[in-house]
Design an enzyme around this catalytic site. Sequence first.
Site, PDB file in Angstrom:
ATOM      1  N   GLU A 108       0.859  -1.178   0.000  1.00 35.66           N
ATOM      2  CA  GLU A 108       0.000   0.000   0.000  1.00 35.66           C
ATOM      3  C   GLU A 108       0.899   1.233   0.000  1.00 35.66           C
ATOM      4  OE1 GLU A 108      -2.272  -3.276   1.869  1.00 35.66           O
ATOM      5  OE2 GLU A 108      -0.439  -2.302   2.580  1.00 35.66           O
ATOM      6  N   TYR A 120       7.634   2.117  -7.713  1.00 29.19           N
ATOM      7  CA  TYR A 120       6.954   0.827  -7.771  1.00 29.19           C
ATOM      8  C   TYR A 120       6.565   0.483  -9.211  1.00 29.19           C
ATOM      9  CZ  TYR A 120       6.664   1.827  -2.766  1.00 29.19           C
ATOM     10  OH  TYR A 120       6.967   2.161  -1.473  1.00 29.19           O
TER      11      TYR A 120
END
Length: 157
Positions: A108, A120
């Site tokens: 998250e 990411y």
Amino acid sequence: MNNYPTIRFMEERDIEGILQVEHDSFQMPWTRYAFFNELTNNQFAHYLVAEWKEEIIGYCGVWLIIDEAHITNIAVHSSFRGYHIGELLLKNVLDMAHAYGARTMTLEVRVSNLIAQSLYKKLGFQPGGIRKNYYTDNREDALVMWVNIDDYKFKRK
């Protein structure tokens, strides 16, 4: 920074350095006990640290459960940001998770943290959903991201 830091498994003696990174990085940092508990009582927890000249400058934690990996936290001290240490940590965690048999990895990230999201995405993570009011300090939503580790490994070759 001329050389890369050493990436290794976290040890109990690293907790003080981890806490310095934690307090530098987060408004609601984890406690000493939380990290101690992860190291000593959580069979699923694995933590890597980035060490530079005997100083902890970053870390990344992951829970490995059967064939799934979940990033619990990742942080780099603000004095060392911009040197790709977070990327180095995450690549090592992906490699470790793959070695332990994980097929997918999730995490998250704050919807406002575009820098982290960019990292990411660079490593193959894709948006997978939103967790409403996930962060307790300001009720900010979290973007859930995931990657198929086998696809990541294929891209790295």
